[in-house]
Design a protein around this motif. Structure first.
Motif, PDB file in Angstrom:
ATOM      1  N   ALA A   1       0.826  -1.216   0.000  1.00  0.00           N
ATOM      2  CA  ALA A   1       0.000   0.000   0.000  1.00  0.00           C
ATOM      3  C   ALA A   1       0.861   1.268   0.000  1.00  0.00           C
ATOM      4  CB  ALA A   1      -0.915  -0.013   1.226  1.00  0.00           C
TER       5      ALA A   1
ATOM      6  N   ASP B   1      -6.894   4.272   2.666  1.00  0.00           N
ATOM      7  CA  ASP B   1      -5.863   3.271   2.979  1.00  0.00           C
ATOM      8  C   ASP B   1      -6.447   2.332   4.034  1.00  0.00           C
ATOM      9  OD1 ASP B   1      -3.453   1.963   3.304  1.00  0.00           O
ATOM     10  OD2 ASP B   1      -2.635   3.460   4.665  1.00  0.00           O
TER      11      ASP B   1
ATOM     12  N   TYR C   1      -6.495  -2.696   7.594  1.00  0.00           N
ATOM     13  CA  TYR C   1      -6.943  -3.425   8.793  1.00  0.00           C
ATOM     14  C   TYR C   1      -8.411  -3.845   8.733  1.00  0.00           C
ATOM     15  CZ  TYR C   1      -2.586  -1.567  10.482  1.00  0.00           C
ATOM     16  OH  TYR C   1      -1.257  -1.250  10.600  1.00  0.00           O
TER      17      TYR C   1
ATOM     18  N   THR D   1      -3.694  -4.063   0.637  1.00  0.00           N
ATOM     19  CA  THR D   1      -2.431  -4.771   0.869  1.00  0.00           C
ATOM     20  C   THR D   1      -2.694  -6.145   1.462  1.00  0.00           C
ATOM     21  OG1 THR D   1      -0.330  -4.684   2.075  1.00  0.00           O
ATOM     22  CG2 THR D   1      -2.209  -3.713   3.179  1.00  0.00           C
TER      23      THR D   1
ATOM     24  N   SER E   1      -0.438  -7.196   3.557  1.00  0.00           N
ATOM     25  CA  SER E   1       0.485  -7.155   4.703  1.00  0.00           C
ATOM     26  C   SER E   1      -0.156  -7.582   6.014  1.00  0.00           C
ATOM     27  CB  SER E   1       1.063  -5.746   4.855  1.00  0.00           C
ATOM     28  OG  SER E   1       1.971  -5.496   3.805  1.00  0.00           O
TER      29      SER E   1
HETATM   30  N1  PMP Z   1      -1.306   1.553   5.769  1.00  0.00           N
HETATM   31  C1  PMP Z   1      -1.325   1.603   7.097  1.00  0.00           C
HETATM   32  C2  PMP Z   1      -2.213   2.566   7.780  1.00  0.00           C
HETATM   33  C3  PMP Z   1      -0.526   0.716   7.842  1.00  0.00           C
HETATM   34  O1  PMP Z   1      -0.551   0.777   9.179  1.00  0.00           O
HETATM   35  C4  PMP Z   1       0.272  -0.209   7.187  1.00  0.00           C
HETATM   36  C5  PMP Z   1       1.187  -1.142   7.936  1.00  0.00           C
HETATM   37  N2  PMP Z   1       2.057  -0.545   8.799  1.00  0.00           N
HETATM   38  C6  PMP Z   1       0.231  -0.266   5.811  1.00  0.00           C
HETATM   39  C7  PMP Z   1      -0.564   0.641   5.121  1.00  0.00           C
HETATM   40  C8  PMP Z   1       0.957  -1.356   5.101  1.00  0.00           C
HETATM   41  O2  PMP Z   1       1.614  -0.958   4.014  1.00  0.00           O
HETATM   42  P1  PMP Z   1       2.293  -2.035   3.042  1.00  0.00           P
HETATM   43  O3  PMP Z   1       1.205  -2.656   2.254  1.00  0.00           O
HETATM   44  O4  PMP Z   1       3.184  -1.181   2.218  1.00  0.00           O
HETATM   45  O5  PMP Z   1       3.021  -3.042   3.870  1.00  0.00           O
END
Ligand code: PMP
Length: 370
Positions: free
Chosen positions: A69, A177, A180, A207, A209
């Motif tokens: 993300a 974004d 979660y 994401t 992640s």
């Molecule tokens: N956006 C937010 C608000 C987050 O807390 C996180 C993780 N720390 C991400 C995005 C994750 O980003 P990525 O997909 O680049 O790992």
């Protein structure tokens, strides 16, 4: 060192990707050659299905696969931001997003939050005041609507709708974004901002992640084909790693992502409960709202405890926590810390918060003695 600082995945709950990796390697031409710039069709389609589950209507042409993300955020800034342009953020907001946006030399418009999320009335007054003094309208609004980082707050539906109306009226785009969203332990989900989009105003950033593993570095952008095309044109990597995309596409297609999310939710719910109980026991006088999901507790310390000093003292006792100041674009209140319950197991969480409590008690005792 007990790590309650960064938002890392729980090591006991990382997905096993051995089978999918072997399958990706076997599909030599797809996994081991350069891939398409926009991403593998199977993965783009899997993202479309994933979004449909949340009521978001998208087609393959709306999806650009990116390296997480954060990469999507950087690409959006490349497309929409010239140095000096303004971006609206909540105070506080996701600290890494601030760092990324700063590299584009932006001006921040900081809007406070309450229990319903970003205060839209305050946003509207700020936009109106800017307009009256002839300042250029902001280009983007960045927010984390579900289980906000760092506060854990979920933006109310009424405010989601209002933010879209303001975007239309003032001509800015919204970066939603939402890493979660699926890590919800209880309560009813609120529809994504994207579902209230009346035109081309909302750019979704997603994401794997938090629903699989951050090391995979796979994310996506959901926007109009025109915006997706402009963002793809800024992508200088000849396409996101096709080998890993193939692995992730398989995990989505064989239902393992959903299974994994269920396990993560069960595990992190226990982590959250453990941490809330420990904070109440060991940090008396501080305040914490219990989030219904996500990774973090946002703790307001009593006025006599300086967050930065507490973080330093905790570090000496081998517990890592984040000072809240990292999450503010503007002036920094010194009374907040962010605690991540994602990475450590319940026993480590209890030990970590007990040590933090030791630091906290000694600081308050010294303060009162002075
Ligand atoms: N956006 C937010 C608000 C987050 O807390 C996180 C993780 N720390 C991400 C995005 C994750 O980003 P990525 O997909 O680049 O790992």
């Amino acid at each position: 060192m007990i790590r309650l600082g960064g938002g890392l995945a729980f090591p006991g709950e990382l997905p096993n990707i051995v089978e999918e990796a072997a399958a990706a390697a076997a599909m030599r031409s797809e996994g081991l050659q350069y891939g398409p710039l926009y991403g593998l069709d199977d993965l783009r389609d899997a993202v479309v299905d994933y979004l449909a589950h949340d009521g978001v209507t998208a087609g393959r042409d709306n999806i650009l696969i990116v390296n997480g993300a954060k990469h999507g955020l950087d690409l959006a800034c490349r497309v929409f931001i010239e140095p000096g342009d303004a971006i609206i953020v909540s105070g506080p907001t996701y600290m890494t997003a601030l760092a990324i946006m700063k590299t584009h030399e932006v001006e921040f418009i900081v809007v406070a939050q309450d229990a319903q999320g970003m205060k839209v009335d305050e946003l509207e007054s700020m936009l109106d005041a800017r307009r009256r003094r002839g300042a250029a309208p902001p280009k983007l609004l960045f927010d984390v609507p579900d289980f906000h980082n760092p506060t854990g707050i979920t933006l109310s539906e009424a405010r989601r709708r209002r933010i879209v109306e303001l975007a239309v009226e003032y001509g800015f785009r919204i970066l939603e974004d939402d890493p979660y969203r699926r890590v919800r332990f209880e309560g009813t989900p609120v529809a994504p901002i994207k579902t209230f989009d009346t035109g081309d105003y909302v750019i979704g950033l997603g994401t794997v992640s938090k629903i699989l593993a951050p090391g995979l570095r796979i994310g996506w952008v959901n926007a109009s084909p025109e915006i997706v095309g402009r963002m793809a044109a800024q992508k200088c990597d000849h396409g996101t790693n096709p080998f890993v995309q193939r692995i992730v596409a398989q995990l989505f297609m064989n239902g393992k992502v959903d299974e994994h999310i269920d396990r993560v939710k069960q595990t992190l719910r226990v982590h959250r409960d453990t941490m809330v109980a420990a904070v109440r026991e060991h940090l008396p006088g501080s305040m914490v709202e219990v989030p219904q999901g996500g990774y973090f507790l946002w703790v307001r310390l009593p006025d006599d405890v300086d967050a930065d000093a507490l973080v330093r003292r905790a570090g000496e006792l081998n517990v890592e926590v984040n000072p809240g100041g990292l999450s503010f674009a503007g002036p920094t209140p010194g009374q907040f810390i962010r605690l991540a319950y994602s990475f450590c197991n319940p026993e480590e969480i209890r030990t970590g918060i007990a040590r933090l409590g030791e630091a906290y008690r000694s600081m308050r005792a010294a303060q009162h003695a002075a």
